[in-house]
Motif scaffolding. Sequence first.
Motif, PDB file in Angstrom:
ATOM      1  N   LEU A 235      50.780  43.555 -19.319  1.00 51.23           N
ATOM      2  CA  LEU A 235      50.231  44.807 -18.793  1.00 51.23           C
ATOM      3  C   LEU A 235      51.340  45.731 -18.323  1.00 51.23           C
ATOM      4  O   LEU A 235      51.342  46.933 -18.632  1.00 51.23           O
ATOM      5  CB  LEU A 235      49.265  44.491 -17.648  1.00 51.23           C
ATOM      6  CG  LEU A 235      48.675  45.687 -16.904  1.00 51.23           C
ATOM      7  CD1 LEU A 235      47.857  46.557 -17.850  1.00 51.23           C
ATOM      8  CD2 LEU A 235      47.826  45.227 -15.725  1.00 51.23           C
ATOM      9  N   GLU A 236      52.294  45.191 -17.587  1.00 53.13           N
ATOM     10  CA  GLU A 236      53.388  46.018 -17.076  1.00 53.13           C
ATOM     11  C   GLU A 236      54.237  46.576 -18.215  1.00 53.13           C
ATOM     12  O   GLU A 236      54.682  47.723 -18.155  1.00 53.13           O
ATOM     13  CB  GLU A 236      54.242  45.187 -16.117  1.00 53.13           C
ATOM     14  CG  GLU A 236      53.506  44.811 -14.835  1.00 53.13           C
ATOM     15  CD  GLU A 236      54.277  43.813 -13.996  1.00 53.13           C
ATOM     16  OE1 GLU A 236      55.350  43.341 -14.473  1.00 53.13           O
ATOM     17  OE2 GLU A 236      53.816  43.464 -12.889  1.00 53.13           O
ATOM     18  N   ARG A 237      54.455  45.767 -19.246  1.00 48.35           N
ATOM     19  CA  ARG A 237      55.248  46.261 -20.379  1.00 48.35           C
ATOM     20  C   ARG A 237      54.516  47.353 -21.138  1.00 48.35           C
ATOM     21  O   ARG A 237      55.134  48.340 -21.556  1.00 48.35           O
ATOM     22  CB  ARG A 237      55.563  45.089 -21.325  1.00 48.35           C
ATOM     23  CG  ARG A 237      56.383  45.497 -22.540  1.00 48.35           C
ATOM     24  CD  ARG A 237      57.755  45.977 -22.143  1.00 48.35           C
ATOM     25  NE  ARG A 237      58.503  46.505 -23.285  1.00 48.35           N
ATOM     26  CZ  ARG A 237      58.540  47.779 -23.629  1.00 48.35           C
ATOM     27  NH1 ARG A 237      57.857  48.679 -22.929  1.00 48.35           N
ATOM     28  NH2 ARG A 237      59.244  48.179 -24.664  1.00 48.35           N
ATOM     29  N   LEU A 238      53.215  47.210 -21.302  1.00 45.85           N
ATOM     30  CA  LEU A 238      52.460  48.234 -22.025  1.00 45.85           C
ATOM     31  C   LEU A 238      52.420  49.541 -21.245  1.00 45.85           C
ATOM     32  O   LEU A 238      52.351  50.625 -21.833  1.00 45.85           O
ATOM     33  CB  LEU A 238      51.041  47.739 -22.300  1.00 45.85           C
ATOM     34  CG  LEU A 238      50.216  48.589 -23.279  1.00 45.85           C
ATOM     35  CD1 LEU A 238      50.873  48.607 -24.651  1.00 45.85           C
ATOM     36  CD2 LEU A 238      48.794  48.072 -23.384  1.00 45.85           C
ATOM     37  N   ARG A 239      52.469  49.453 -19.923  1.00 40.64           N
ATOM     38  CA  ARG A 239      52.469  50.668 -19.117  1.00 40.64           C
ATOM     39  C   ARG A 239      53.763  51.465 -19.273  1.00 40.64           C
ATOM     40  O   ARG A 239      53.821  52.628 -18.879  1.00 40.64           O
ATOM     41  CB  ARG A 239      52.275  50.305 -17.637  1.00 40.64           C
ATOM     42  CG  ARG A 239      50.834  49.923 -17.290  1.00 40.64           C
ATOM     43  CD  ARG A 239      50.745  49.412 -15.870  1.00 40.64           C
ATOM     44  NE  ARG A 239      49.350  49.181 -15.468  1.00 40.64           N
ATOM     45  CZ  ARG A 239      48.993  48.564 -14.351  1.00 40.64           C
ATOM     46  NH1 ARG A 239      49.922  48.112 -13.518  1.00 40.64           N
ATOM     47  NH2 ARG A 239      47.709  48.400 -14.071  1.00 40.64           N
ATOM     48  N   GLU A 240      54.786  50.843 -19.827  1.00 38.82           N
ATOM     49  CA  GLU A 240      56.073  51.518 -20.019  1.00 38.82           C
ATOM     50  C   GLU A 240      56.198  52.111 -21.418  1.00 38.82           C
ATOM     51  O   GLU A 240      57.298  52.239 -21.953  1.00 38.82           O
ATOM     52  CB  GLU A 240      57.214  50.521 -19.778  1.00 38.82           C
ATOM     53  CG  GLU A 240      57.220  49.921 -18.381  1.00 38.82           C
ATOM     54  CD  GLU A 240      58.212  48.781 -18.254  1.00 38.82           C
ATOM     55  OE1 GLU A 240      58.839  48.448 -19.288  1.00 38.82           O
ATOM     56  OE2 GLU A 240      58.355  48.222 -17.155  1.00 38.82           O
ATOM     57  N   ASN A 241      55.055  52.482 -22.006  1.00 39.76           N
ATOM     58  CA  ASN A 241      55.059  52.926 -23.412  1.00 39.76           C
ATOM     59  C   ASN A 241      55.230  54.425 -23.575  1.00 39.76           C
ATOM     60  O   ASN A 241      55.111  54.933 -24.688  1.00 39.76           O
ATOM     61  CB  ASN A 241      53.754  52.501 -24.089  1.00 39.76           C
ATOM     62  CG  ASN A 241      52.542  53.245 -23.521  1.00 39.76           C
ATOM     63  OD1 ASN A 241      52.625  53.870 -22.469  1.00 39.76           O
ATOM     64  ND2 ASN A 241      51.427  53.162 -24.210  1.00 39.76           N
ATOM     65  N   LYS A 242      55.493  55.160 -22.507  1.00 43.40           N
ATOM     66  CA  LYS A 242      55.564  56.615 -22.602  1.00 43.40           C
ATOM     67  C   LYS A 242      56.699  57.060 -23.518  1.00 43.40           C
ATOM     68  O   LYS A 242      56.544  58.019 -24.281  1.00 43.40           O
ATOM     69  CB  LYS A 242      55.734  57.227 -21.204  1.00 43.40           C
ATOM     70  CG  LYS A 242      54.518  57.035 -20.308  1.00 43.40           C
ATOM     71  CD  LYS A 242      54.716  57.693 -18.953  1.00 43.40           C
ATOM     72  CE  LYS A 242      53.476  57.501 -18.079  1.00 43.40           C
ATOM     73  NZ  LYS A 242      53.656  58.133 -16.740  1.00 43.40           N
ATOM     74  N   GLU A 243      57.822  56.368 -23.443  1.00 39.66           N
ATOM     75  CA  GLU A 243      58.963  56.772 -24.277  1.00 39.66           C
ATOM     76  C   GLU A 243      58.639  56.563 -25.754  1.00 39.66           C
ATOM     77  O   GLU A 243      58.928  57.423 -26.589  1.00 39.66           O
ATOM     78  CB  GLU A 243      60.191  55.953 -23.888  1.00 39.66           C
ATOM     79  CG  GLU A 243      61.431  56.309 -24.706  1.00 39.66           C
ATOM     80  CD  GLU A 243      62.644  55.517 -24.272  1.00 39.66           C
ATOM     81  OE1 GLU A 243      63.669  55.579 -24.973  1.00 39.66           O
ATOM     82  OE2 GLU A 243      62.561  54.817 -23.229  1.00 39.66           O
ATOM     83  N   GLU A 244      58.034  55.403 -26.087  1.00 39.48           N
ATOM     84  CA  GLU A 244      57.700  55.134 -27.483  1.00 39.48           C
ATOM     85  C   GLU A 244      56.682  56.139 -28.018  1.00 39.48           C
ATOM     86  O   GLU A 244      56.816  56.641 -29.148  1.00 39.48           O
ATOM     87  CB  GLU A 244      57.146  53.719 -27.639  1.00 39.48           C
ATOM     88  CG  GLU A 244      58.158  52.610 -27.472  1.00 39.48           C
ATOM     89  CD  GLU A 244      58.364  52.188 -26.034  1.00 39.48           C
ATOM     90  OE1 GLU A 244      59.080  51.218 -25.788  1.00 39.48           O
ATOM     91  OE2 GLU A 244      57.804  52.854 -25.136  1.00 39.48           O
ATOM     92  N   LEU A 245      55.664  56.456 -27.204  1.00 40.04           N
ATOM     93  CA  LEU A 245      54.654  57.413 -27.641  1.00 40.04           C
ATOM     94  C   LEU A 245      55.238  58.817 -27.781  1.00 40.04           C
ATOM     95  O   LEU A 245      54.903  59.549 -28.714  1.00 40.04           O
ATOM     96  CB  LEU A 245      53.476  57.436 -26.655  1.00 40.04           C
ATOM     97  CG  LEU A 245      52.450  56.319 -26.810  1.00 40.04           C
ATOM     98  CD1 LEU A 245      51.397  56.412 -25.715  1.00 40.04           C
ATOM     99  CD2 LEU A 245      51.793  56.366 -28.174  1.00 40.04           C
ATOM    100  N   ALA A 246      56.123  59.205 -26.851  1.00 45.39           N
ATOM    101  CA  ALA A 246      56.741  60.531 -26.936  1.00 45.39           C
ATOM    102  C   ALA A 246      57.595  60.639 -28.194  1.00 45.39           C
ATOM    103  O   ALA A 246      57.583  61.669 -28.883  1.00 45.39           O
ATOM    104  CB  ALA A 246      57.579  60.793 -25.685  1.00 45.39           C
ATOM    105  N   THR A 247      58.338  59.578 -28.509  1.00 42.21           N
ATOM    106  CA  THR A 247      59.156  59.589 -29.730  1.00 42.21           C
ATOM    107  C   THR A 247      58.286  59.703 -30.964  1.00 42.21           C
ATOM    108  O   THR A 247      58.603  60.440 -31.906  1.00 42.21           O
ATOM    109  CB  THR A 247      60.000  58.304 -29.796  1.00 42.21           C
ATOM    110  OG1 THR A 247      60.827  58.217 -28.627  1.00 42.21           O
ATOM    111  CG2 THR A 247      60.882  58.311 -31.029  1.00 42.21           C
ATOM    112  N   PHE A 248      57.181  58.987 -30.971  1.00 40.07           N
ATOM    113  CA  PHE A 248      56.257  59.025 -32.101  1.00 40.07           C
ATOM    114  C   PHE A 248      55.668  60.421 -32.276  1.00 40.07           C
ATOM    115  O   PHE A 248      55.628  60.977 -33.382  1.00 40.07           O
ATOM    116  CB  PHE A 248      55.151  57.993 -31.875  1.00 40.07           C
ATOM    117  CG  PHE A 248      54.131  57.923 -32.978  1.00 40.07           C
ATOM    118  CD1 PHE A 248      54.504  57.980 -34.311  1.00 40.07           C
ATOM    119  CD2 PHE A 248      52.791  57.775 -32.685  1.00 40.07           C
ATOM    120  CE1 PHE A 248      53.563  57.904 -35.322  1.00 40.07           C
ATOM    121  CE2 PHE A 248      51.844  57.693 -33.677  1.00 40.07           C
ATOM    122  CZ  PHE A 248      52.234  57.763 -35.009  1.00 40.07           C
TER     123      PHE A 248
END
Length: 419
Positions: A235-248
């Motif tokens: 859960l904590e790792r998935l919450r850190e997905n902003k960078e990956e989504l922004a890059t996408f």
Amino acid sequence: MARDRRPSLLRRAGLRDGRPDVDSARIADAVAELRNRSRATLQDRLHRVRMTLGLAVQAGLAAALAWVVSHQLLGNPQPVFAPISAVGTLAASVGQRLRRTVELIVGVAVGVFLGDVLIYFLGTGGWQLGLVVTAAILLTIFFGASVAIVIQAAATAVLIVTLSPSTQNLEFPRFVDAFVGGGIALLVTAILLPLNPLRVINRAARPALDLLAGQLDITAEALRNRDRASAQRALERLRENKEELATFTEAIEGAKETSTLSPARWHRRSELTHYAEAADPIDRAMRNSGTLIRRSVTMIEDEESIPGPMPDAVAHLAEAVRLLRHEFAVGAEPEQARERSLRAVSEAGRAYAEGVGFSGSVVIAQVRTTASDLMVASGIDQEEANRLVRRSFGGEPEKATGPTEQGSAPKPPTAPPVG
């Protein structure tokens, strides 16, 4: 005698008072974890290098061409700002380079105008410089300019005030350099060295989708083993997905810009449609998966019943994400991803039939919602995706209703028992 008094190194590392030394195993595990982390970090860095390699080559070529054009063709003895403008345009968020070029030119024009006017009436000096910068910022903000225009106007005003007394006719070369640098950057990206938009998107999509699939896999295994700590880490790792989504998202915008400006990439426009339309449902799938994992943690904490098909449903979701990424990458119709998404829903229906508690019913609802998001990302209409999900879940009659509200979980067929 000293050798006899001290235990050997091998004895200290292996046995202590006749018992196995568990510290050695723990240290070995920690060292192995550090080694794996270092390997992952190196892979991440190499991936970032591959992602930016094309941009770096474009920036170098654009800077060199801008200097040559400004110095050799236009006769500017010190063409500093032309290559700076070219690199600044390419350094803008991917997909906004045309806009950045316009902002550079507008910002320079505003700065030149304010600098010349205030120098004419007030002269030069420290307080005059401060007044010019303040006026440039306030004026551009008043007219609703972007941050880039504001910065460019203020920087140009500074140069005009500080260099005009010693450098004659600075204003026109500065304006021309802004135009040349931005224009050269667009020429490089559109004509001379256009990147393959699909390749850029595939590289950007991989971290985001791999992150989602990986954390769903971890959650499925955590449910099987009732491992709360593992689910919490997912859960904590998935919450850190902003960078990956922004890059996408930036990659999609950049691909749109490339396919619009570059004649060599016009034939890619239809292929980009899948990715452009998939960005929002993938973002929703990320958020809904976060709710799924959070409720999985609660399930384990509350010692609710976890039917066997429930972890399988989550694992099928993870595989559906991987299949979606693969089929997008090879340009295939994402039929396997759709089939696996519906299989996840079917397993969720079996789990619900076996009986779940309150948090379990939420997990099942989120499996359905995430599967629907993945179906939409694969190109299925929202209403059709919801209909297929309901049918695959089982035990629920077809309903002639429109698509559910985005982000809301589909309701189970009946109210679940409270665990």
